[in-house]
Write a protein that holds these residues in place. Structure first.
Motif, PDB file in Angstrom:
ATOM      1  N   ALA A  59     -15.765  39.259 -12.185  1.00 36.31           N
ATOM      2  CA  ALA A  59     -16.599  38.122 -11.803  1.00 36.31           C
ATOM      3  C   ALA A  59     -15.731  36.951 -11.372  1.00 36.31           C
ATOM      4  CB  ALA A  59     -17.486  37.717 -12.968  1.00 36.31           C
ATOM      5  N   PRO A  60     -16.223  36.108 -10.444  1.00 32.14           N
ATOM      6  CA  PRO A  60     -15.446  34.950  -9.986  1.00 32.14           C
ATOM      7  C   PRO A  60     -15.195  33.963 -11.123  1.00 32.14           C
ATOM      8  CG  PRO A  60     -17.316  35.372  -8.531  1.00 32.14           C
ATOM      9  CD  PRO A  60     -17.521  36.208  -9.742  1.00 32.14           C
ATOM     10  N   LEU A  61     -13.999  33.374 -11.124  1.00 33.22           N
ATOM     11  CA  LEU A  61     -13.696  32.333 -12.097  1.00 33.22           C
ATOM     12  C   LEU A  61     -14.549  31.114 -11.754  1.00 33.22           C
ATOM     13  CD1 LEU A  61     -11.707  31.784 -14.493  1.00 33.22           C
ATOM     14  CD2 LEU A  61     -10.285  30.553 -12.815  1.00 33.22           C
ATOM     15  N   PRO A  62     -15.381  30.638 -12.677  1.00 32.55           N
ATOM     16  CA  PRO A  62     -16.294  29.548 -12.348  1.00 32.55           C
ATOM     17  C   PRO A  62     -15.552  28.222 -12.197  1.00 32.55           C
ATOM     18  CG  PRO A  62     -16.459  30.090 -14.668  1.00 32.55           C
ATOM     19  CD  PRO A  62     -15.564  31.114 -14.053  1.00 32.55           C
ATOM     20  N   PRO A  63     -16.135  27.284 -11.469  1.00 32.83           N
ATOM     21  CA  PRO A  63     -15.488  25.979 -11.292  1.00 32.83           C
ATOM     22  C   PRO A  63     -15.283  25.283 -12.633  1.00 32.83           C
ATOM     23  CG  PRO A  63     -17.773  25.934 -10.527  1.00 32.83           C
ATOM     24  CD  PRO A  63     -17.436  27.365 -10.778  1.00 32.83           C
ATOM     25  N   GLY A  64     -14.149  24.643 -12.759  1.00 28.93           N
ATOM     26  CA  GLY A  64     -13.805  23.947 -13.984  1.00 28.93           C
ATOM     27  C   GLY A  64     -12.998  24.786 -14.944  1.00 28.93           C
ATOM     28  N   ALA A  65     -13.142  26.101 -14.897  1.00 27.41           N
ATOM     29  CA  ALA A  65     -12.412  26.981 -15.812  1.00 27.41           C
ATOM     30  C   ALA A  65     -10.987  27.188 -15.319  1.00 27.41           C
ATOM     31  CB  ALA A  65     -13.121  28.315 -15.943  1.00 27.41           C
ATOM     32  N   GLU A  66     -10.065  27.359 -16.253  1.00 28.96           N
ATOM     33  CA  GLU A  66      -8.648  27.526 -15.923  1.00 28.96           C
ATOM     34  C   GLU A  66      -8.070  28.842 -16.419  1.00 28.96           C
ATOM     35  OE1 GLU A  66      -7.338  22.848 -16.283  1.00 28.96           O
ATOM     36  OE2 GLU A  66      -7.493  24.079 -18.101  1.00 28.96           O
ATOM     37  N   ALA A  67      -8.769  29.531 -17.313  1.00 27.30           N
ATOM     38  CA  ALA A  67      -8.265  30.773 -17.896  1.00 27.30           C
ATOM     39  C   ALA A  67      -9.440  31.559 -18.455  1.00 27.30           C
ATOM     40  CB  ALA A  67      -7.244  30.483 -18.994  1.00 27.30           C
ATOM     41  N   VAL A  68      -9.135  32.807 -18.836  1.00 27.80           N
ATOM     42  CA  VAL A  68     -10.138  33.663 -19.470  1.00 27.80           C
ATOM     43  C   VAL A  68      -9.569  34.123 -20.798  1.00 27.80           C
ATOM     44  CG1 VAL A  68     -11.405  35.843 -19.354  1.00 27.80           C
ATOM     45  CG2 VAL A  68     -11.181  34.420 -17.307  1.00 27.80           C
ATOM     46  N   VAL A  69     -10.368  33.969 -21.867  1.00 27.39           N
ATOM     47  CA  VAL A  69      -9.968  34.540 -23.152  1.00 27.39           C
ATOM     48  C   VAL A  69     -10.773  35.817 -23.357  1.00 27.39           C
ATOM     49  CG1 VAL A  69      -9.234  32.389 -24.204  1.00 27.39           C
ATOM     50  CG2 VAL A  69     -11.633  33.053 -24.367  1.00 27.39           C
ATOM     51  N   PRO A  70     -10.118  36.938 -23.686  1.00 25.08           N
ATOM     52  CA  PRO A  70     -10.855  38.191 -23.902  1.00 25.08           C
ATOM     53  C   PRO A  70     -11.848  38.040 -25.041  1.00 25.08           C
ATOM     54  CG  PRO A  70      -8.493  38.596 -23.719  1.00 25.08           C
ATOM     55  CD  PRO A  70      -8.665  37.117 -23.833  1.00 25.08           C
ATOM     56  N   VAL A  71     -12.929  38.821 -24.967  1.00 25.43           N
ATOM     57  CA  VAL A  71     -13.946  38.753 -26.012  1.00 25.43           C
ATOM     58  C   VAL A  71     -13.352  39.080 -27.376  1.00 25.43           C
ATOM     59  CG1 VAL A  71     -14.689  41.144 -25.702  1.00 25.43           C
ATOM     60  CG2 VAL A  71     -16.297  39.466 -26.618  1.00 25.43           C
ATOM     61  N   GLU A  72     -12.274  39.880 -27.400  1.00 26.11           N
ATOM     62  CA  GLU A  72     -11.642  40.233 -28.671  1.00 26.11           C
ATOM     63  C   GLU A  72     -10.989  39.024 -29.349  1.00 26.11           C
ATOM     64  OE1 GLU A  72     -11.849  43.820 -26.050  1.00 26.11           O
ATOM     65  OE2 GLU A  72     -11.087  41.755 -25.801  1.00 26.11           O
TER      66      GLU A  72
END
Length: 440
Positions: free
Chosen positions: A113-126
Motif C-alpha cells: 500500500a502507498p505510504l500515506p502523507p505525513g508518515a515517515e516509516a512503517v512499524v511491523p504489526v509484530e
C-alpha cells in the motif's frame, strides 16, 4: 548455396567440420522481427532496447503489514513504555485516497500500500499490540484484501528509523532506465519486467519452426509391434527434442519410406510451416538412399542458391552430410546421417547453431572446455578425421561412455559431453588434456 560451397572440388572433396559449419552459418539468416504478445514472446530474442516508461515501484509503499507512523512519535518506544498512537484509518494496496498521518497518529497499512502523507516509516504489526490495547480496534488481519476500518489506539513497542520498511519509488528501476537490451532471450523474469512496466507486446525474432523427418522403410512408430527386420524410429524423436531444446518450435513428421516420390511430396507439404528442414537417413552411397534423389527437385528451384549438396566430412561419426536450400523461399535443409549417434552429433555441431542463428543469437555454439581424460585405455582415432566421442564431464575431468560405434544409443543417453580428438591425432593417452563440448 553460399560462396563457401565453391571450395568444393567435386564428389571427392572432403570438407572439414569448420568448412561445413561455416557454409551453414553463412547461408542461414536470422528471421525477420515481429511484434508478439508477451506470453507468445517467451524464449524469443529481443530486437530492440526497452526503456522504462515509469519508475518501479511507482510510489513509496510498505514492505510490511503494520502501521505507518512519524519517526518522532515512536522514538524511545519500548515494551515497558510503548508509544500510544491514535489510529486514523486504513491504507490498503490499490487504495487511491489515504488518510493524513499527523503528530501522535498512525494509519494501519497493508503490504504494497502507498505510504500515506505525513508518515515517515512503517512499524511491523509484530512491533505493536495490533490495536488491541484500547478502543474498538480489532486485530490486524495479515494480507486482508478488505481490512476493517481502523480506529482507536495502537501501542508501538519499538522505535523506527526514517524510511524503515518502506520501498522507495524507483528503487527497482527509474523512468528512462534501460530495462532490457536488444539480444536478450525473454524468459519468465524478463516477461515479468515487461509486464510490470506496462508493455503488452514486444518486438522479437520469432522462434524458428523446424520440421524433422526420418527416412527408412525399416522404421516404425514406437508402441507398435516390430516385424522381422524392423526397428523403432528414434532419430525423429531425438532431433525434435533437440530442436526444442535449442529454442525452436519443432514438428516431428516421423518416418518416411524409402521412396523418392513419397519423400519429395512429404517435404513439399511441410515447407509451409518450416523455417528449417532436418532429415535423417539416406545420405550415404547405398542403393536405397533416396534423400539425394528426392531433394533434386523439391518445390520451385532457381539458379540463384537453390538445391542441396551432399558431402563427405572429415569427421567421425557423421561423415555423410547434406546441406542447401529448397522450395520457393529457399528454406534451409540439413540432411543428417541415419545412425543415431551420427545423427545426434551432427545436430549438435551443425543444426543447433543454425537454429540459434535463425533466432538472432550472437553465441550459437555449445560451450567448450578443457578436461583431463580419465580412462584405463588409450583412445584411438582415424587419421585425418575429427572424432567426437561420448563422455561424462565433471570437476575438470571427462570419462568416455561406450565405444565409438555410431549405433550406440544407450551410451549416448548417459553422456553429457563430447570428447574431441583432432584430425591430426590418432591416439589419446589416459590423463591427457582434451577439448570437451558440454551438452548440458
Amino acid at each position: 548455396m553460399s560462396s563457401a560451397a565453391t571450395r568444393a572440388t567435386g564428389q571427392d572433396h572432403v570438407w572439414s567440420v569448420a568448412e561445413h559449419l561455416a557454409d551453414v552459418l553463412e547461408t542461414v539468416r536470422p528471421l525477420e522481427p515481429i511484434e508478439l504478445q508477451l506470453l507468445d514472446a517467451q524464449d524469443c530474442v529481443l530486437v530492440e532496447d526497452v526503456t522504462v516508461p515509469l519508475s518501479l515501484p511507482p510510489f513509496d509503499n510498505s514492505s510490511m503489514d503494520g502501521y505507518a507512523v512519524r519517526v518522532a512519535d515512536v522514538a524511545g518506544a519500548s515494551e515497558k513504555y510503548p508509544a500510544a498512537l491514535s489510529v486514523v484509518g486504513d491504507v490498503a494496496a490499490g487504495q487511491a485516497e489515504q488518510p493524513h498521518v499527523g503528530p501522535g497518529e498512525a494509519a494501519r497499512i497493508m503490504t504494497g500500500a502507498p505510504l500515506p502523507p505525513g508518515a515517515e516509516a512503517v512499524v511491523p504489526v509484530e512491533w505493536t499490540d495490533g490495536g488491541l490495547g484500547e478502543g474498538p480496534v480489532t486485530g490486524m488481519r495479515a494480507h486482508s484484501a478488505a481490512p476493517e476500518q481502523a480506529s482507536g489506539v495502537v501501542h508501538v513497542h519499538r522505535p523506527a528509523e526514517a524510511r524503515a520498511h518502506v520501498r522507495a519509488e524507483g528503487s527497482d528501476v527509474r523512468a528512462g532506465d534501460r530495462a532490457l537490451e536488444a539480444g536478450t532471450v525473454l524468459g519468465p523474469p524478463q516477461i515479468a519486467l515487461l509486464a510490470a512496466i506496462g508493455r503488452g507486446t514486444v518486438r522479437v525474432r520469432p522462434r524458428p519452426r523446424v520440421v524433422v523427418l526420418s527416412t527408412g522403410s525399416e522404421l516404425i512408430q514406437p508402441g507398435e509391434k516390430l516385424a522381422p527386420g524392423q526397428i523403432y524410429d528414434s532419430n525423429s524423436f531425438a532431433l525434435t527434442a533437440a530442436a526444442r531444446d535449442a529454442g525452436a518450435i519443432a514438428y516431428r513428421v516421423g518416418a518416411v519410406a524409402d521412396d523418392a516420390e513419397t519423400l519429395r511430396a512429404t517435404i513439399e507439404d511441410q515447407l509451409v510451416r518450416a523455417d528449417l528442414v532436418v532429415t535423417t537417413g539416406g545420405v550415404s552411397v547405398g542403393a536405397y538412399d533416396v534423400v539425394k534423389e528426392a531433394l533434386e527437385s523439391v518445390g520451385d528451384q532457381d539458379e540463384e542458391g537453390g538445391g542441396v549438396e551432399f558431402r563427405k566430412l572429415a569427421m567421425q561419426p557423421g561423415k555423410p552430410q547434406g546441406f542447401g536450400s529448397i522450395g520457393p523461399d529457399h528454406t534451409p535443409l540439413l540432411a543428417l546421417p541415419g545412425n543415431p549417434v551420427s545423427s545426434y552429433v551432427s545436430f549438435e555441431l551443425f543444426v543447433r547453431p543454425a537454429i540459434r542463428t535463425l533466432m538472432g543469437l550472437d553465441d550459437v555454439h555449445r560451450p567448450t572446455t578443457r578436461a583431463k581424460l580419465t580412462t584405463d585405455r588409450t583412445l584411438t582415432s582415424p587419421a585425418g578425421r575429427r572424432q567426437f566421442l561420448r563422455g561424462t564431464y565433471g570437476d575438470g575431468k571427462v570419462t568416455p561412455v561406450g565405444g565409438s560405434g555410431s549405433h550406440l544409443v544407450a551410451a549416448l543417453a548417459h553422456a553429457d559431453a563430447l570428447i574431441v580428438v583432432p584430425e591430426d591425432e590418432t591416439s589419446v593417452e589416459p590423463g591427457a588434456e582434451v577439448e570437451v563440448v558440454l551438452l548440458r
